[in-house]
Design a protein around this motif. Sequence first.
Motif, PDB file in Angstrom:
ATOM      1  N   PRO A 291      31.847   9.504  16.370  1.00  0.00           N
ATOM      2  CA  PRO A 291      31.617   8.704  15.167  1.00  0.00           C
ATOM      3  C   PRO A 291      31.422   7.228  15.530  1.00  0.00           C
ATOM      4  O   PRO A 291      32.064   6.715  16.442  1.00  0.00           O
ATOM      5  CB  PRO A 291      32.901   8.893  14.348  1.00  0.00           C
ATOM      6  CG  PRO A 291      33.946   9.193  15.379  1.00  0.00           C
ATOM      7  CD  PRO A 291      33.244   9.933  16.488  1.00  0.00           C
ATOM      8  N   VAL A 292      30.519   6.580  14.830  1.00  0.00           N
ATOM      9  CA  VAL A 292      30.338   5.129  14.965  1.00  0.00           C
ATOM     10  C   VAL A 292      31.233   4.507  13.909  1.00  0.00           C
ATOM     11  O   VAL A 292      31.146   4.843  12.731  1.00  0.00           O
ATOM     12  CB  VAL A 292      28.856   4.735  14.754  1.00  0.00           C
ATOM     13  CG1 VAL A 292      28.687   3.223  14.771  1.00  0.00           C
ATOM     14  CG2 VAL A 292      27.985   5.381  15.822  1.00  0.00           C
ATOM     15  N   THR A 293      32.095   3.588  14.334  1.00  0.00           N
ATOM     16  CA  THR A 293      33.138   3.078  13.438  1.00  0.00           C
ATOM     17  C   THR A 293      32.801   1.737  12.806  1.00  0.00           C
ATOM     18  O   THR A 293      33.693   1.023  12.364  1.00  0.00           O
ATOM     19  CB  THR A 293      34.483   2.993  14.182  1.00  0.00           C
ATOM     20  OG1 THR A 293      34.312   2.122  15.306  1.00  0.00           O
ATOM     21  CG2 THR A 293      34.929   4.365  14.664  1.00  0.00           C
ATOM     22  N   GLY A 294      31.533   1.399  12.765  1.00  0.00           N
ATOM     23  CA  GLY A 294      31.100   0.157  12.123  1.00  0.00           C
ATOM     24  C   GLY A 294      29.627   0.248  11.783  1.00  0.00           C
ATOM     25  O   GLY A 294      28.948   1.211  12.136  1.00  0.00           O
TER      26      GLY A 294
ATOM     27  N   THR B 191      26.441  -5.622  21.072  1.00  0.00           N
ATOM     28  CA  THR B 191      26.770  -5.815  19.655  1.00  0.00           C
ATOM     29  C   THR B 191      26.977  -4.504  18.904  1.00  0.00           C
ATOM     30  O   THR B 191      27.348  -4.539  17.733  1.00  0.00           O
ATOM     31  CB  THR B 191      25.666  -6.623  18.944  1.00  0.00           C
ATOM     32  OG1 THR B 191      24.449  -5.863  18.962  1.00  0.00           O
ATOM     33  CG2 THR B 191      25.463  -7.975  19.604  1.00  0.00           C
ATOM     34  N   ALA B 192      26.745  -3.369  19.553  1.00  0.00           N
ATOM     35  CA  ALA B 192      26.919  -2.075  18.880  1.00  0.00           C
ATOM     36  C   ALA B 192      28.360  -1.905  18.437  1.00  0.00           C
ATOM     37  O   ALA B 192      29.286  -2.306  19.143  1.00  0.00           O
ATOM     38  CB  ALA B 192      26.515  -0.941  19.819  1.00  0.00           C
ATOM     39  N   PRO B 193      28.564  -1.313  17.264  1.00  0.00           N
ATOM     40  CA  PRO B 193      29.933  -1.076  16.827  1.00  0.00           C
ATOM     41  C   PRO B 193      30.616  -0.066  17.749  1.00  0.00           C
ATOM     42  O   PRO B 193      29.946   0.734  18.421  1.00  0.00           O
ATOM     43  CB  PRO B 193      29.766  -0.505  15.414  1.00  0.00           C
ATOM     44  CG  PRO B 193      28.367  -0.028  15.335  1.00  0.00           C
ATOM     45  CD  PRO B 193      27.573  -0.816  16.319  1.00  0.00           C
ATOM     46  N   PRO B 194      31.927  -0.104  17.786  1.00  0.00           N
ATOM     47  CA  PRO B 194      32.634   0.846  18.642  1.00  0.00           C
ATOM     48  C   PRO B 194      32.458   2.275  18.146  1.00  0.00           C
ATOM     49  O   PRO B 194      32.115   2.506  16.986  1.00  0.00           O
ATOM     50  CB  PRO B 194      34.102   0.408  18.543  1.00  0.00           C
ATOM     51  CG  PRO B 194      34.182  -0.525  17.401  1.00  0.00           C
ATOM     52  CD  PRO B 194      32.812  -1.003  17.075  1.00  0.00           C
ATOM     53  N   THR B 195      32.690   3.212  19.045  1.00  0.00           N
ATOM     54  CA  THR B 195      32.661   4.622  18.668  1.00  0.00           C
ATOM     55  C   THR B 195      34.037   5.206  18.893  1.00  0.00           C
ATOM     56  O   THR B 195      34.806   4.736  19.720  1.00  0.00           O
ATOM     57  CB  THR B 195      31.634   5.410  19.503  1.00  0.00           C
ATOM     58  OG1 THR B 195      31.985   5.316  20.875  1.00  0.00           O
ATOM     59  CG2 THR B 195      30.229   4.883  19.291  1.00  0.00           C
TER      60      THR B 195
ATOM     61  N   GLY C  98      27.906   7.265  10.553  1.00  0.00           N
ATOM     62  CA  GLY C  98      27.315   6.811  11.806  1.00  0.00           C
ATOM     63  C   GLY C  98      27.715   7.724  12.949  1.00  0.00           C
ATOM     64  O   GLY C  98      28.886   8.103  13.060  1.00  0.00           O
ATOM     65  N   LEU C  99      26.735   8.099  13.768  1.00  0.00           N
ATOM     66  CA  LEU C  99      26.995   8.987  14.897  1.00  0.00           C
ATOM     67  C   LEU C  99      26.352   8.430  16.155  1.00  0.00           C
ATOM     68  O   LEU C  99      25.267   7.840  16.095  1.00  0.00           O
ATOM     69  CB  LEU C  99      26.426  10.387  14.627  1.00  0.00           C
ATOM     70  CG  LEU C  99      26.980  11.114  13.397  1.00  0.00           C
ATOM     71  CD1 LEU C  99      26.187  12.379  13.132  1.00  0.00           C
ATOM     72  CD2 LEU C  99      28.455  11.427  13.576  1.00  0.00           C
ATOM     73  N   ALA C 100      27.016   8.617  17.290  1.00  0.00           N
ATOM     74  CA  ALA C 100      26.465   8.252  18.594  1.00  0.00           C
ATOM     75  C   ALA C 100      26.297   9.532  19.392  1.00  0.00           C
ATOM     76  O   ALA C 100      27.198  10.373  19.421  1.00  0.00           O
ATOM     77  CB  ALA C 100      27.399   7.290  19.320  1.00  0.00           C
ATOM     78  N   LEU C 101      25.141   9.688  20.028  1.00  0.00           N
ATOM     79  CA  LEU C 101      24.856  10.862  20.850  1.00  0.00           C
ATOM     80  C   LEU C 101      24.742  10.446  22.307  1.00  0.00           C
ATOM     81  O   LEU C 101      24.014   9.506  22.630  1.00  0.00           O
ATOM     82  CB  LEU C 101      23.541  11.513  20.423  1.00  0.00           C
ATOM     83  CG  LEU C 101      23.566  12.455  19.226  1.00  0.00           C
ATOM     84  CD1 LEU C 101      24.067  11.780  17.981  1.00  0.00           C
ATOM     85  CD2 LEU C 101      22.194  13.051  19.009  1.00  0.00           C
ATOM     86  N   ASP C 102      25.486  11.138  23.152  1.00  0.00           N
ATOM     87  CA  ASP C 102      25.432  10.948  24.594  1.00  0.00           C
ATOM     88  C   ASP C 102      25.192  12.308  25.224  1.00  0.00           C
ATOM     89  O   ASP C 102      25.528  13.338  24.640  1.00  0.00           O
ATOM     90  CB  ASP C 102      26.760  10.373  25.116  1.00  0.00           C
ATOM     91  CG  ASP C 102      27.025   8.973  24.594  1.00  0.00           C
ATOM     92  OD1 ASP C 102      26.167   8.113  24.789  1.00  0.00           O
ATOM     93  OD2 ASP C 102      28.090   8.762  24.000  1.00  0.00           O
ATOM     94  N   SER C 103      24.614  12.333  26.408  1.00  0.00           N
ATOM     95  CA  SER C 103      24.342  13.596  27.091  1.00  0.00           C
ATOM     96  C   SER C 103      24.794  13.520  28.536  1.00  0.00           C
ATOM     97  O   SER C 103      24.473  12.573  29.238  1.00  0.00           O
ATOM     98  CB  SER C 103      22.845  13.911  27.047  1.00  0.00           C
ATOM     99  OG  SER C 103      22.545  15.009  27.872  1.00  0.00           O
ATOM    100  N   SER C 104      25.526  14.532  28.951  1.00  0.00           N
ATOM    101  CA  SER C 104      25.838  14.657  30.377  1.00  0.00           C
ATOM    102  C   SER C 104      24.997  15.813  30.913  1.00  0.00           C
ATOM    103  O   SER C 104      24.507  16.648  30.162  1.00  0.00           O
ATOM    104  CB  SER C 104      27.328  14.892  30.587  1.00  0.00           C
ATOM    105  OG  SER C 104      27.745  16.055  29.918  1.00  0.00           O
ATOM    106  N   GLY C 105      24.823  15.834  32.200  1.00  0.00           N
ATOM    107  CA  GLY C 105      23.887  16.794  32.780  1.00  0.00           C
ATOM    108  C   GLY C 105      22.518  16.144  32.783  1.00  0.00           C
ATOM    109  O   GLY C 105      22.361  15.010  33.235  1.00  0.00           O
TER     110      GLY C 105
END
Length: 180
Positions: free
Chosen positions: A105-108, A119-123, A156-163
Amino acid sequence: MKLFAAISAVAAIVTAAETTLPVTNDVGLIYTNLLCGTNPCSQSNLSGLSTYTAYLGNRDFRRILMSFSLGEIDPSSITSCQLQLPQPVPAPNNVASTYTLGVSPVTGEYDAKTVTPVTAPPTGSAIARAANSDQEIPGPIDVTSACQNALNGNVGLALDSSGSPVTFSAGTATLIVSTN
């Protein structure tokens, strides 16, 4: 008693609603873990592109931020909220690869045109992880907790990928929201 149970079941079906919401804001951010002072040496806002990539590398990172407006939906009435992503854009070499997508979740709030990695809001911590192949449409990803805790009616959502890196077409994600 059976009549009451049947009426209750019908009432539950009538009062439950499902709404599909389009992404209202998405942006790709790129940065490195090498620091120049207290900020990443390399950072970019990739707003306005037709695709965005998520990737957590050893040194370089790409993150997708996206937000959805709940409109008139009361977050406290949400019983289920699923993020539906499209099939990833094929890798340039067209060789199938696997990735594990993390959703946090994006918290801002943020402005997609001006946000940077600094400047991105924290997740928050990852609320979902899904292993996939870039040759398949990812299944729905449960993000109910993020929807129930929406900030000013926005999820708000942040997407990250491993692999392997994974690339999605911009503006194509949806939320499937169920309410009681």
